[in-house]
Design an enzyme around this catalytic site. Structure first.
Site, PDB file in Angstrom:
ATOM      1  CE  LYS A  66       0.640   5.806   1.152  1.00 21.43           C
ATOM      2  NZ  LYS A  66       0.939   4.722   2.084  1.00 21.43           N
TER       3      LYS A  66
ATOM      4  CG  ASN B 228      -4.275   4.199   2.138  1.00 22.61           C
ATOM      5  OD1 ASN B 228      -5.274   4.662   2.692  1.00 22.61           O
ATOM      6  ND2 ASN B 228      -3.953   2.929   2.210  1.00 22.61           N
TER       7      ASN B 228
ATOM      8  CG  ASP C  55      -1.158   3.052   4.598  1.00 18.80           C
ATOM      9  OD1 ASP C  55      -1.456   2.127   3.807  1.00 18.80           O
ATOM     10  OD2 ASP C  55      -0.668   4.125   4.229  1.00 18.80           O
TER      11      ASP C  55
END
Ligand code: ATR
Length: 275
Positions: free
Chosen positions: A64, A85, A101
């Site tokens: 990431k 992401n 996220d």
């Protein structure tokens, strides 16, 4: 046919292909969604190779931060998290990055309890790894009263404090936790080695919600641990997984899929896998 994928190392057990295929069916979108396992040395080449034909990538552990670094454009939340992401290409053929996220985490929390609000909440985070880095921007945006990070390696928690430089954010050690928290977020990988991070009884009351960012067996172990300590409300990270995927889907396709039916099917799949 549109092409999407998730890149990680390892990646075999990713649920993202199932989730995105079901989202696409809701809108009659024709796509493929594969898993790509690559090594850190090959990550950048693999991404560029993918974008010769593909439209969008999800990125998972351990790439990431590398995904954020290789992008030419990024959202504010990816910049704050210094990790991404989701990748896609814009009309100028540049790679763009976002981090969904934290959005997924907040969205799932709202579904679990519509009245649950992080404004003025006392939040305790166990762990200071990449997962926490990804969700902290969205948590801080909700204006909590205090966010305390406890981590085995103090220096890593202190690095997050420096990175986010926010006056509600502080580091503590387990023995310094004397008052109850509204929300305890478990993000360590300790349960993978059958170790359970300590939570003092004083940190929990009847209202405390424990949210484990993982799901499956690892979350199950932490759930039992939390229940033994008197926790009444426990949520695992499967809902966050589906909600972050829905936000990725929105970025790529500009439509918002329904998530809850997909989530209940996944709960059954995961329950079968661990029983
Ligand atoms: P992720 O991307 O899932 O967050 P990570 O970046 O490797 O994974 O972070 C793992 C987290 O679990 C870290 O906070 C790690 O603590 P350290 O910073 O001390 O390494 C924590 N962790 C892993 N094993 C642990 C254990 N046995 N006890 C307590 N914390 C542990």
């Amino acid at each position: 046919m549109l092409h999407f994928a998730v890149i990680g190392h390892p990646i075999n057990h990713s649920l993202s292909p199932i989730i995105h295929t079901q989202f696409a069916e809701q809108y009659g979108i024709s796509l493929t969604y594969e898993t790509i396992n690559t090594t850190p040395n090959h990550f950048i080449n693999t991404v560029h190779q993918f974008f010769k034909t593909g439209q969008g990538l999800n990125i998972t552990v351990p790439f990431k931060q590398a995904a954020f670094q290789l992008a030419s454009q990024c959202s504010d939340r990816a910049r704050m998290a210094q990790s991404a992401n989701v990748l896609w290409k814009n009309e100028a053929d540049q790679i763009c990055a976002d981090n969904t996220d934290g959005f997924g985490f907040i969205e799932d929390l709202n579904y679990q309890n519509e009245l649950y609000c992080l404004k003025n909440a006392e939040i305790l985070i166990l762990g200071a790894g990449g997962a926490v880095q990804g969700i902290l921007p969205d948590i801080l945006n909700q204006v909590p009263k205090q966010v305390v990070i406890v981590n085995r390696t103090l220096a890593k928690a202190e690095r997050l404090i420096t990175q986010f430089n926010h006056d509600t954010l502080r580091v503590k050690q387990t023995h310094q936790l004397h008052t109850p928290y509204d929300l305890i977020i478990h993000s360590t990988s300790a349960t993978l080695s059958n170790q359970l991070p300590d939570i003092p009884k004083q940190a929990i009351n009847q209202q405390t919600v424990v949210y484990d960012l993982s799901y499956g067996m690892s979350a199950q172990l932490f759930k039992m641990h939390a229940e033994q300590l008197g926790v009444k409300q426990f949520v695992d990270g499967l809902g966050m997984l589906v909600e972050q995927a829905a936000e990725s889907f929105f970025i790529w396709h500009h439509v918002r899929p329904k998530t809850r039916t997909v989530l209940s099917q996944l709960h059954n799949t995961v329950k079968k896998a661990i029983s």
